[in-house]
Design a protein around this motif. Structure first.
Motif, PDB file in Angstrom:
ATOM      1  N   ILE A 142      -1.725 -60.016 -39.815  1.00  0.00           N
ATOM      2  CA  ILE A 142      -1.075 -59.209 -38.775  1.00  0.00           C
ATOM      3  C   ILE A 142      -1.527 -57.753 -38.811  1.00  0.00           C
ATOM      4  O   ILE A 142      -1.177 -56.977 -37.912  1.00  0.00           O
ATOM      5  CB  ILE A 142       0.470 -59.288 -38.863  1.00  0.00           C
ATOM      6  N   LEU A 143      -2.326 -57.376 -39.825  1.00  0.00           N
ATOM      7  CA  LEU A 143      -2.920 -56.047 -39.873  1.00  0.00           C
ATOM      8  C   LEU A 143      -4.303 -56.017 -39.225  1.00  0.00           C
ATOM      9  O   LEU A 143      -4.918 -54.952 -39.111  1.00  0.00           O
ATOM     10  CB  LEU A 143      -3.025 -55.551 -41.323  1.00  0.00           C
ATOM     11  N   ASN A 144      -4.799 -57.177 -38.805  1.00  0.00           N
ATOM     12  CA  ASN A 144      -6.129 -57.257 -38.198  1.00  0.00           C
ATOM     13  C   ASN A 144      -6.184 -56.465 -36.892  1.00  0.00           C
ATOM     14  O   ASN A 144      -5.193 -56.373 -36.160  1.00  0.00           O
ATOM     15  CB  ASN A 144      -6.504 -58.707 -37.918  1.00  0.00           C
ATOM     16  N   SER A 145      -7.352 -55.933 -36.588  1.00  0.00           N
ATOM     17  CA  SER A 145      -7.524 -55.119 -35.390  1.00  0.00           C
ATOM     18  C   SER A 145      -7.378 -55.940 -34.108  1.00  0.00           C
ATOM     19  O   SER A 145      -7.844 -57.085 -34.034  1.00  0.00           O
ATOM     20  CB  SER A 145      -8.900 -54.463 -35.414  1.00  0.00           C
ATOM     21  N   PHE A 146      -6.738 -55.323 -33.113  1.00  0.00           N
ATOM     22  CA  PHE A 146      -6.719 -55.931 -31.777  1.00  0.00           C
ATOM     23  C   PHE A 146      -7.451 -55.023 -30.783  1.00  0.00           C
ATOM     24  O   PHE A 146      -7.210 -55.080 -29.577  1.00  0.00           O
ATOM     25  CB  PHE A 146      -5.290 -56.241 -31.304  1.00  0.00           C
ATOM     26  N   PHE A 147      -8.358 -54.187 -31.334  1.00  0.00           N
ATOM     27  CA  PHE A 147      -9.186 -53.340 -30.472  1.00  0.00           C
ATOM     28  C   PHE A 147      -9.966 -54.226 -29.499  1.00  0.00           C
ATOM     29  O   PHE A 147     -10.620 -55.181 -29.889  1.00  0.00           O
ATOM     30  CB  PHE A 147     -10.155 -52.523 -31.328  1.00  0.00           C
ATOM     31  N   GLY A 148      -9.876 -53.920 -28.208  1.00  0.00           N
ATOM     32  CA  GLY A 148     -10.557 -54.732 -27.211  1.00  0.00           C
ATOM     33  C   GLY A 148      -9.788 -55.976 -26.820  1.00  0.00           C
ATOM     34  O   GLY A 148     -10.228 -56.727 -25.929  1.00  0.00           O
ATOM     35  N   ARG A 150      -6.092 -56.035 -26.118  1.00  0.00           N
ATOM     36  CA  ARG A 150      -4.782 -55.400 -26.010  1.00  0.00           C
ATOM     37  C   ARG A 150      -3.657 -56.392 -25.753  1.00  0.00           C
ATOM     38  O   ARG A 150      -2.483 -56.076 -25.963  1.00  0.00           O
ATOM     39  CB  ARG A 150      -4.802 -54.353 -24.894  1.00  0.00           C
ATOM     40  N   GLU A 151      -4.001 -57.586 -25.293  1.00  0.00           N
ATOM     41  CA  GLU A 151      -2.959 -58.585 -25.057  1.00  0.00           C
ATOM     42  C   GLU A 151      -2.269 -59.008 -26.356  1.00  0.00           C
ATOM     43  O   GLU A 151      -1.169 -59.575 -26.327  1.00  0.00           O
ATOM     44  CB  GLU A 151      -3.552 -59.814 -24.351  1.00  0.00           C
ATOM     45  N   LEU A 152      -2.911 -58.707 -27.493  1.00  0.00           N
ATOM     46  CA  LEU A 152      -2.329 -59.059 -28.788  1.00  0.00           C
ATOM     47  C   LEU A 152      -1.452 -57.947 -29.365  1.00  0.00           C
ATOM     48  O   LEU A 152      -0.763 -58.161 -30.362  1.00  0.00           O
ATOM     49  CB  LEU A 152      -3.446 -59.381 -29.791  1.00  0.00           C
ATOM     50  N   GLU A 153      -1.505 -56.758 -28.754  1.00  0.00           N
ATOM     51  CA  GLU A 153      -0.834 -55.592 -29.333  1.00  0.00           C
ATOM     52  C   GLU A 153       0.660 -55.813 -29.559  1.00  0.00           C
ATOM     53  O   GLU A 153       1.176 -55.599 -30.664  1.00  0.00           O
ATOM     54  CB  GLU A 153      -1.042 -54.364 -28.441  1.00  0.00           C
ATOM     55  N   HIS A 154       1.370 -56.213 -28.523  1.00  0.00           N
ATOM     56  CA  HIS A 154       2.822 -56.366 -28.639  1.00  0.00           C
ATOM     57  C   HIS A 154       3.183 -57.440 -29.654  1.00  0.00           C
ATOM     58  O   HIS A 154       4.048 -57.216 -30.525  1.00  0.00           O
ATOM     59  CB  HIS A 154       3.425 -56.716 -27.280  1.00  0.00           C
ATOM     60  N   SER A 177      -5.090 -50.701 -42.560  1.00  0.00           N
ATOM     61  CA  SER A 177      -5.287 -51.318 -41.256  1.00  0.00           C
ATOM     62  C   SER A 177      -6.208 -50.461 -40.389  1.00  0.00           C
ATOM     63  O   SER A 177      -7.054 -49.732 -40.903  1.00  0.00           O
ATOM     64  CB  SER A 177      -3.925 -51.548 -40.584  1.00  0.00           C
ATOM     65  N   HIS A 178      -6.005 -50.545 -39.074  1.00  0.00           N
ATOM     66  CA  HIS A 178      -6.879 -49.908 -38.094  1.00  0.00           C
ATOM     67  C   HIS A 178      -6.106 -48.900 -37.256  1.00  0.00           C
ATOM     68  O   HIS A 178      -4.877 -48.948 -37.180  1.00  0.00           O
ATOM     69  CB  HIS A 178      -7.501 -50.968 -37.178  1.00  0.00           C
ATOM     70  N   GLN A 179      -6.853 -48.017 -36.582  1.00  0.00           N
ATOM     71  CA  GLN A 179      -6.201 -46.989 -35.756  1.00  0.00           C
ATOM     72  C   GLN A 179      -5.278 -47.607 -34.718  1.00  0.00           C
ATOM     73  O   GLN A 179      -4.136 -47.169 -34.545  1.00  0.00           O
ATOM     74  CB  GLN A 179      -7.271 -46.128 -35.071  1.00  0.00           C
ATOM     75  N   VAL A 180      -5.755 -48.634 -34.003  1.00  0.00           N
ATOM     76  CA  VAL A 180      -4.930 -49.196 -32.923  1.00  0.00           C
ATOM     77  C   VAL A 180      -3.627 -49.780 -33.437  1.00  0.00           C
ATOM     78  O   VAL A 180      -2.574 -49.647 -32.815  1.00  0.00           O
ATOM     79  CB  VAL A 180      -5.717 -50.257 -32.113  1.00  0.00           C
ATOM     80  N   ASN A 181      -3.679 -50.419 -34.595  1.00  0.00           N
ATOM     81  CA  ASN A 181      -2.473 -51.023 -35.175  1.00  0.00           C
ATOM     82  C   ASN A 181      -1.470 -49.962 -35.598  1.00  0.00           C
ATOM     83  O   ASN A 181      -0.261 -50.081 -35.334  1.00  0.00           O
ATOM     84  CB  ASN A 181      -2.845 -51.889 -36.379  1.00  0.00           C
ATOM     85  N   ILE A 182      -1.974 -48.927 -36.274  1.00  0.00           N
ATOM     86  CA  ILE A 182      -1.084 -47.871 -36.773  1.00  0.00           C
ATOM     87  C   ILE A 182      -0.485 -47.086 -35.612  1.00  0.00           C
ATOM     88  O   ILE A 182       0.698 -46.744 -35.621  1.00  0.00           O
ATOM     89  CB  ILE A 182      -1.853 -46.946 -37.737  1.00  0.00           C
ATOM     90  N   THR A 183      -1.300 -46.838 -34.583  1.00  0.00           N
ATOM     91  CA  THR A 183      -0.802 -46.116 -33.415  1.00  0.00           C
ATOM     92  C   THR A 183       0.273 -46.919 -32.690  1.00  0.00           C
ATOM     93  O   THR A 183       1.300 -46.374 -32.263  1.00  0.00           O
ATOM     94  CB  THR A 183      -1.957 -45.797 -32.448  1.00  0.00           C
TER      95      THR A 183
END
Length: 215
Positions: A142-148, A150-154, A177-183
């Motif tokens: 669940i810490l994996n990046s969802f960059f690109g 975004r449907e996985l973000e929520h 983790s990654h920037q997108v996850n932390i943000t």
């Protein structure tokens, strides 16, 4: 010719008079310099005290340290990305590896020698986590990046919130983790290697305590 008369003549001739009369400007300059030094020193002390407080929070029960992986030049991952194959991924530069080691040293310098460490399965995160040298590194999808993607973000962010709510935070917990996850979790946009310290309350709510940037 007296001084006043000499200055009048200089003014009429268009010559700038730079010497302050009776040293008054020199005294003002001296006082201003002292004030500037005092203000700068106070800001430095305040900044150091704040960082010390954040580090103290990092080792306090109920708090979690999120770390964006160390320096890895580029953005996203190249075509052909394969999980588990670092040759297909964007990886840490040599500078990034040095940065990750330094982050681990910062932890130890602030009294945190061991922690529960979880990481994204991306190589740049796993390498960062291992180079911290704070303990066994466990992969947490669940810490994996969802960059690109975004449907996985929520979905992933909610899963991470649920996971955090279930943890017994009686020892330091570090998540790489990654920037997108932390943000998505905190609203903070961290730089490479930046730490975001959060508080997880008993009802599972997340709040940001502070951030620490690393070189």
């Amino acid at each position: 010719m007296n001084r006043t008369r000499h200055q009048d003549i200089q003014s009429k001739q268009g010559i700038a008079v730079l010497s302050p009369p009776n040293g008054s400007l020199r005294r003002l300059w001296f006082i201003g310099t002292i004030v500037l030094i005092c203000v700068s020193w106070s800001m430095l002390v305040f900044s150091q005290e704040r960082e010390n407080a954040i580090w103290n929070a990092a080792g306090t029960s109920g708090n979690v340290v999120l770390i964006r992986h160390a320096l890895a030049p580029g953005m996203g991952d190249p075509p052909g990305f394969t999980l588990g194959d670092c040759s297909t991924q964007r990886i840490l530069s040599e500078e990034g590896r040095v940065q990750a080691v330094k982050i681990g040293e910062y932890f130890r310098a602030n009294g945190i020698r061991k922690a529960r460490v979880f990481s994204s399965q991306w190589c740049r995160c796993l390498d960062t986590a291992r180079l911290l040298d704070l303990g066994v590194v466990r992969e947490l999808p669940i810490l994996n990046s969802f960059f690109g993607r975004r449907e996985l973000e929520h979905q992933q962010t909610q899963a991470l919130r649920k996971w955090l709510a279930e943890q017994h935070l009686n020892e330091p917990l570090v998540l790489v983790s990654h920037q997108v996850n932390i943000t998505a979790l905190t609203g903070i946009y961290p730089a490479s290697g930046e730490m975001v310290i959060i508080r997880r309350s008993e009802d599972g709510a997340i709040s940001v305590i502070g951030t620490i940037k690393t070189d």
